[in-house]
Motif scaffolding. Structure first.
Motif, short mmCIF file in Angstrom:
data_model
loop_
_atom_site.label_atom_id
_atom_site.label_comp_id
_atom_site.label_asym_id
_atom_site.label_seq_id
_atom_site.Cartn_x
_atom_site.Cartn_y
_atom_site.Cartn_z
N GLY A 1 40.16 -8.39 15.77
CA GLY A 1 39.12 -7.89 16.40
C GLY A 1 39.80 -8.92 17.53
N PHE A 2 38.44 -8.14 18.56
CA PHE A 2 38.53 -9.43 19.61
C PHE A 2 37.45 -9.27 20.72
CE2 PHE A 2 39.88 -4.50 21.10
CZ PHE A 2 38.99 -4.64 22.56
N HIS A 3 37.61 -10.36 21.96
CA HIS A 3 36.22 -11.03 22.78
C HIS A 3 36.78 -9.67 23.53
CE1 HIS A 3 35.66 -13.77 19.93
NE2 HIS A 3 34.84 -13.23 19.65
N PRO A 4 36.09 -8.84 24.23
CA PRO A 4 36.39 -8.31 25.83
C PRO A 4 36.62 -8.95 27.31
CG PRO A 4 35.28 -6.57 24.78
CD PRO A 4 35.00 -8.27 23.67
N ASP A 5 37.65 -8.71 27.28
CA ASP A 5 37.24 -9.12 28.89
C ASP A 5 37.22 -7.69 30.21
OD1 ASP A 5 38.47 -11.96 28.31
OD2 ASP A 5 40.60 -10.91 28.63
N ALA A 6 37.20 -7.78 31.71
CA ALA A 6 36.77 -7.59 32.36
C ALA A 6 37.37 -6.53 32.60
CB ALA A 6 36.39 -8.28 33.48
N GLY A 7 38.27 -6.60 32.15
CA GLY A 7 38.98 -5.28 32.38
C GLY A 7 39.51 -3.93 31.10
N ASP A 8 39.22 -4.76 29.88
CA ASP A 8 38.53 -3.84 28.39
C ASP A 8 37.84 -2.77 29.16
OD1 ASP A 8 40.37 -5.21 27.11
OD2 ASP A 8 39.94 -6.38 26.52
N ASP A 9 38.64 -1.06 28.17
CA ASP A 9 38.10 -0.70 28.34
C ASP A 9 36.65 0.14 27.05
OD1 ASP A 9 36.68 2.59 29.02
OD2 ASP A 9 38.81 3.73 28.28
N VAL A 10 35.87 -0.71 26.60
CA VAL A 10 34.79 -1.01 26.10
C VAL A 10 33.39 -0.84 26.19
CG1 VAL A 10 35.60 -2.85 24.94
CG2 VAL A 10 33.98 -3.36 26.75
#
Length: 217
Positions: free
Chosen positions: A20-29
């Protein structure tokens, strides 16, 4: 809601949280998502349960994808999360990039993904996008860092899968030969050669299913 509790719930559904991960602004989520959890089969428990499922028995197309939508979708609903899937496109969601972002999945020398416990057998049935921040376990280093022999590089009998790339036509042509039946019924030799894969527990019948799906694609 803790990672341990979510992993227990995943395994109750014959799935496992593979990272898992904690999305950053650039992640397509999805918007407002604070945690992505990647889900794969919980081996070896997954395959017998899937085989007895309505989707596997009804003869309709895409049974495993439909199983994934039913099981993961229902779980997401109970969590107030959004279910995401690596199939159903184009366009397709960036599961490859998400896997690398998890820190538990890496690019192997043969360019396939390799996981710290699943090895080259890693696969994803879906993901959960949660609005809650879930503390995630620390990620171990890539298993390739301590694999001096790199058996995956030389395992393919027709050199279809090497650091130079993947010759898909050569792979499929080999599966049509008598010599290629071991790969077809036992699973890709490159994936099996990975020392981590060998301890993962995926049943040969499941590998055969995926190889036949690949061959017929």
């Amino acid at each position: 809601m803790t990672f341990a509790a979510l992993q227990k719930s995943a395994r109750a559904r014959h799935l496992s949280i593979l990272g898992g991960f904690h999305p950053d602004a650039g992640d397509d989520v999805p918007q407002a998502c604070r945690t992505i959890l990647l889900l794969g089969p919980d081996e070896p428990a997954f395959w017998p349960v899937y085989q007895d499922s309505p989707e596997a028995l009804d003869g309709a197309p895409d049974p495993m994808d439909r199983w994934s939508r039913r099981v993961i979708g229902a779980w997401a609903e109970t969590l107030g999360a959004q279910a995401l899937y690596p199939f159903g496109g184009p366009p397709f969601l960036p599961f490859y990039s998400w896997a690398l972002r998890s820190g538990r999945v890496h690019a192997a020398p043969v360019q396939f993904l390799v996981h710290d416990t699943a090895g080259l057998m890693v696969s994803f049935r879906g993901a959960l996008a949660l609005q809650a921040h879930i503390d995630l376990p620390d990620s171990p280093p890539s298993p390739c860092q301590t694999c001096a022999a790199t058996p995956c590089v030389t395992a393919c009998p027709v050199a279809a899968l090497t650091p130079a790339g993947y010759d898909v036509p050569a792979c499929k042509a080999y599966l049509d030969t008598a010599a290629g039946q071991d790969c077809l019924t036992g699973g890709c030799r490159v994936r099996r050669a990975c020392p981590v894969s060998q301890g993962f527990g995926r049943l040969p019948a499941q590998s055969e299913y995926h190889m036949r799906q690949f061959k017929g694609a």
